[in-house]
Design a protein around this motif. Sequence first.
Motif, PDB file in Angstrom:
ATOM      1  N   ILE A  28      12.109  34.106   9.377  1.00 57.22           N
ATOM      2  CA  ILE A  28      11.811  33.008  10.300  1.00 57.22           C
ATOM      3  C   ILE A  28      10.739  33.451  11.294  1.00 57.22           C
ATOM      4  O   ILE A  28       9.790  32.716  11.583  1.00 57.22           O
ATOM      5  N   THR A  29      10.881  34.672  11.818  1.00 59.87           N
ATOM      6  CA  THR A  29       9.896  35.202  12.762  1.00 59.87           C
ATOM      7  C   THR A  29       8.501  35.221  12.156  1.00 59.87           C
ATOM      8  O   THR A  29       7.526  34.783  12.774  1.00 59.87           O
ATOM      9  N   ALA A  30       8.392  35.733  10.915  1.00 59.92           N
ATOM     10  CA  ALA A  30       7.095  35.822  10.246  1.00 59.92           C
ATOM     11  C   ALA A  30       6.495  34.436  10.016  1.00 59.92           C
ATOM     12  O   ALA A  30       5.292  34.216  10.225  1.00 59.92           O
ATOM     13  N   THR A  31       7.331  33.497   9.596  1.00 60.74           N
ATOM     14  CA  THR A  31       6.853  32.130   9.359  1.00 60.74           C
ATOM     15  C   THR A  31       6.323  31.507  10.638  1.00 60.74           C
ATOM     16  O   THR A  31       5.257  30.871  10.645  1.00 60.74           O
ATOM     17  N   MET A  32       7.050  31.702  11.745  1.00 63.75           N
ATOM     18  CA  MET A  32       6.617  31.142  13.020  1.00 63.75           C
ATOM     19  C   MET A  32       5.322  31.799  13.511  1.00 63.75           C
ATOM     20  O   MET A  32       4.463  31.136  14.097  1.00 63.75           O
ATOM     21  N   LEU A  33       5.188  33.107  13.284  1.00 63.50           N
ATOM     22  CA  LEU A  33       3.950  33.777  13.661  1.00 63.50           C
ATOM     23  C   LEU A  33       2.752  33.125  12.976  1.00 63.50           C
ATOM     24  O   LEU A  33       1.715  32.860  13.602  1.00 63.50           O
ATOM     25  N   ILE A  34       2.894  32.844  11.701  1.00 62.65           N
ATOM     26  CA  ILE A  34       1.783  32.262  10.933  1.00 62.65           C
ATOM     27  C   ILE A  34       1.547  30.794  11.312  1.00 62.65           C
ATOM     28  O   ILE A  34       0.415  30.397  11.630  1.00 62.65           O
ATOM     29  N   VAL A  35       2.613  29.993  11.285  1.00 61.48           N
ATOM     30  CA  VAL A  35       2.473  28.553  11.524  1.00 61.48           C
ATOM     31  C   VAL A  35       1.939  28.267  12.922  1.00 61.48           C
ATOM     32  O   VAL A  35       0.976  27.505  13.107  1.00 61.48           O
ATOM     33  N   VAL A  36       2.554  28.886  13.927  1.00 61.04           N
ATOM     34  CA  VAL A  36       2.100  28.645  15.303  1.00 61.04           C
ATOM     35  C   VAL A  36       0.716  29.263  15.530  1.00 61.04           C
ATOM     36  O   VAL A  36      -0.079  28.731  16.292  1.00 61.04           O
ATOM     37  N   GLY A  37       0.410  30.354  14.835  1.00 62.83           N
ATOM     38  CA  GLY A  37      -0.928  30.927  14.914  1.00 62.83           C
ATOM     39  C   GLY A  37      -1.985  29.932  14.466  1.00 62.83           C
ATOM     40  O   GLY A  37      -3.031  29.767  15.112  1.00 62.83           O
ATOM     41  N   VAL A  38      -1.718  29.237  13.359  1.00 57.61           N
ATOM     42  CA  VAL A  38      -2.653  28.212  12.871  1.00 57.61           C
ATOM     43  C   VAL A  38      -2.779  27.079  13.890  1.00 57.61           C
ATOM     44  O   VAL A  38      -3.881  26.587  14.155  1.00 57.61           O
ATOM     45  N   ILE A  39      -1.658  26.664  14.480  1.00 61.72           N
ATOM     46  CA  ILE A  39      -1.678  25.595  15.486  1.00 61.72           C
ATOM     47  C   ILE A  39      -2.509  26.008  16.693  1.00 61.72           C
ATOM     48  O   ILE A  39      -3.324  25.224  17.208  1.00 61.72           O
ATOM     49  N   ILE A  40      -2.328  27.250  17.164  1.00 57.67           N
ATOM     50  CA  ILE A  40      -3.112  27.739  18.298  1.00 57.67           C
ATOM     51  C   ILE A  40      -4.601  27.742  17.943  1.00 57.67           C
ATOM     52  O   ILE A  40      -5.456  27.379  18.759  1.00 57.67           O
ATOM     53  N   GLY A  41      -4.917  28.146  16.702  1.00 57.26           N
ATOM     54  CA  GLY A  41      -6.308  28.170  16.267  1.00 57.26           C
ATOM     55  C   GLY A  41      -6.938  26.794  16.285  1.00 57.26           C
ATOM     56  O   GLY A  41      -8.091  26.623  16.729  1.00 57.26           O
ATOM     57  N   ILE A  42      -6.205  25.777  15.817  1.00 58.24           N
ATOM     58  CA  ILE A  42      -6.723  24.407  15.820  1.00 58.24           C
ATOM     59  C   ILE A  42      -6.939  23.921  17.251  1.00 58.24           C
ATOM     60  O   ILE A  42      -7.974  23.322  17.578  1.00 58.24           O
ATOM     61  N   ALA A  43      -5.944  24.194  18.128  1.00 58.52           N
ATOM     62  CA  ALA A  43      -6.065  23.792  19.531  1.00 58.52           C
ATOM     63  C   ALA A  43      -7.261  24.460  20.197  1.00 58.52           C
ATOM     64  O   ALA A  43      -7.992  23.839  20.977  1.00 58.52           O
ATOM     65  N   ASP A  44      -7.472  25.731  19.875  1.00 60.14           N
ATOM     66  CA  ASP A  44      -8.593  26.478  20.451  1.00 60.14           C
ATOM     67  C   ASP A  44      -9.927  25.884  20.004  1.00 60.14           C
ATOM     68  O   ASP A  44     -10.859  25.757  20.800  1.00 60.14           O
ATOM     69  N   ARG A  45     -10.030  25.511  18.728  1.00 58.58           N
ATOM     70  CA  ARG A  45     -11.274  24.936  18.218  1.00 58.58           C
ATOM     71  C   ARG A  45     -11.557  23.584  18.864  1.00 58.58           C
ATOM     72  O   ARG A  45     -12.715  23.258  19.167  1.00 58.58           O
ATOM     73  N   LEU A  46     -10.520  22.775  19.076  1.00 57.75           N
ATOM     74  CA  LEU A  46     -10.702  21.485  19.735  1.00 57.75           C
ATOM     75  C   LEU A  46     -11.203  21.668  21.162  1.00 57.75           C
ATOM     76  O   LEU A  46     -12.094  20.944  21.622  1.00 57.75           O
ATOM     77  N   ALA A  47     -10.614  22.653  21.871  1.00 55.77           N
ATOM     78  CA  ALA A  47     -11.041  22.924  23.239  1.00 55.77           C
ATOM     79  C   ALA A  47     -12.494  23.401  23.271  1.00 55.77           C
ATOM     80  O   ALA A  47     -13.288  22.971  24.119  1.00 55.77           O
ATOM     81  N   ALA A  48     -12.850  24.294  22.341  1.00 61.52           N
ATOM     82  CA  ALA A  48     -14.218  24.818  22.286  1.00 61.52           C
ATOM     83  C   ALA A  48     -15.215  23.708  21.988  1.00 61.52           C
ATOM     84  O   ALA A  48     -16.317  23.672  22.554  1.00 61.52           O
ATOM     85  N   ARG A  49     -14.838  22.781  21.114  1.00 65.36           N
ATOM     86  CA  ARG A  49     -15.729  21.666  20.777  1.00 65.36           C
ATOM     87  C   ARG A  49     -15.996  20.790  21.998  1.00 65.36           C
ATOM     88  O   ARG A  49     -17.129  20.361  22.236  1.00 65.36           O
ATOM     89  N   ASP A  50     -14.940  20.533  22.776  1.00 65.92           N
ATOM     90  CA  ASP A  50     -15.114  19.732  23.991  1.00 65.92           C
ATOM     91  C   ASP A  50     -15.982  20.455  25.010  1.00 65.92           C
ATOM     92  O   ASP A  50     -16.836  19.847  25.674  1.00 65.92           O
TER      93      ASP A  50
END
Length: 291
Positions: A118-140
């Motif tokens: 579960i820990t490993a899955t959350m590391l990956i899934v939330v990592g992808v979510i953080i990456g998407i959020a970061d790209r949206l912020a950078a675009r703005d």
Amino acid sequence: MSWFESLILGLVQGLTEFLPVSSSAHLRLTAAFSGWHDPGAAFTAITQIGTEAAVLIYFRKDIGRIISAWTRSLTNKEMRRDPDARMGWLVIIGSVPIGVLGLTLKDQIEGPFRDLRITATMLIVVGVIIGIADRLAARDEQGGRHRAPKQRKDLDNLGVRDGLIYGLCQAMALVPGVSRSGATISGGLFMGYRREAAARYSFLLAVPAVLASGLFELKDAMESDHVSWGPTLFATVIAFGTGYVVIAWFMKFISTKSFMPFVWYRIALGILIIGLVAAGVLSPHAAESAG
């Protein structure tokens, strides 16, 4: 728990509490990789008191203003329009989800949720979510060839709806691997807040939840005969000192840098853990804590 273990685990707690990489996951993983007993949810909660003390000192001026204004707003209606008084109410509102879910899911948090898969899955899934959020912020922030930079929201724009969404994001961190700061900061970025604003509210929002959790676990630990108090308190002090340095560094880092290094780190670590568990090198289940 030995003094050496408490030193290492205290450093890990302080280094990872405020970074979007999940401190609870790293405590669990440090013990697993080292062949130590899982320090357990109680150890994590108590050492987090140390890191939250670092937040109290680093943001002491902000917190002092918020508490003063919020207290006066209880009897003075005019004060309820004050931004600091509003922030006090919003921190309380945002703390409700993790309080309710923390009590409701206590047995799962201390048991099944600590499974390394579960820990490993959350590391990956939330990592992808953080990456998407970061790209949206950078675009703005940067705009584009046919798009002007977009003004992002500050904490003056924070309302009850956004405060509750922040709170729900924070509650996700009850699962090791999610990361309190990662979930709340990325939630803030998705809602259109500036990086610094999202991080500041994330740290302020964590104060009542973490202190309440730590004191709750402290009460239970005091009634138990299985806690190594000396090493646990030593780890808490180490976490405090290390955490203060990390806060100061992180607040400067996010003003100009991307979250992508943390994203790639999370994904790589999650994949490594899944591979090691699949190969039988690591057991997905925690060894019984020795206290």
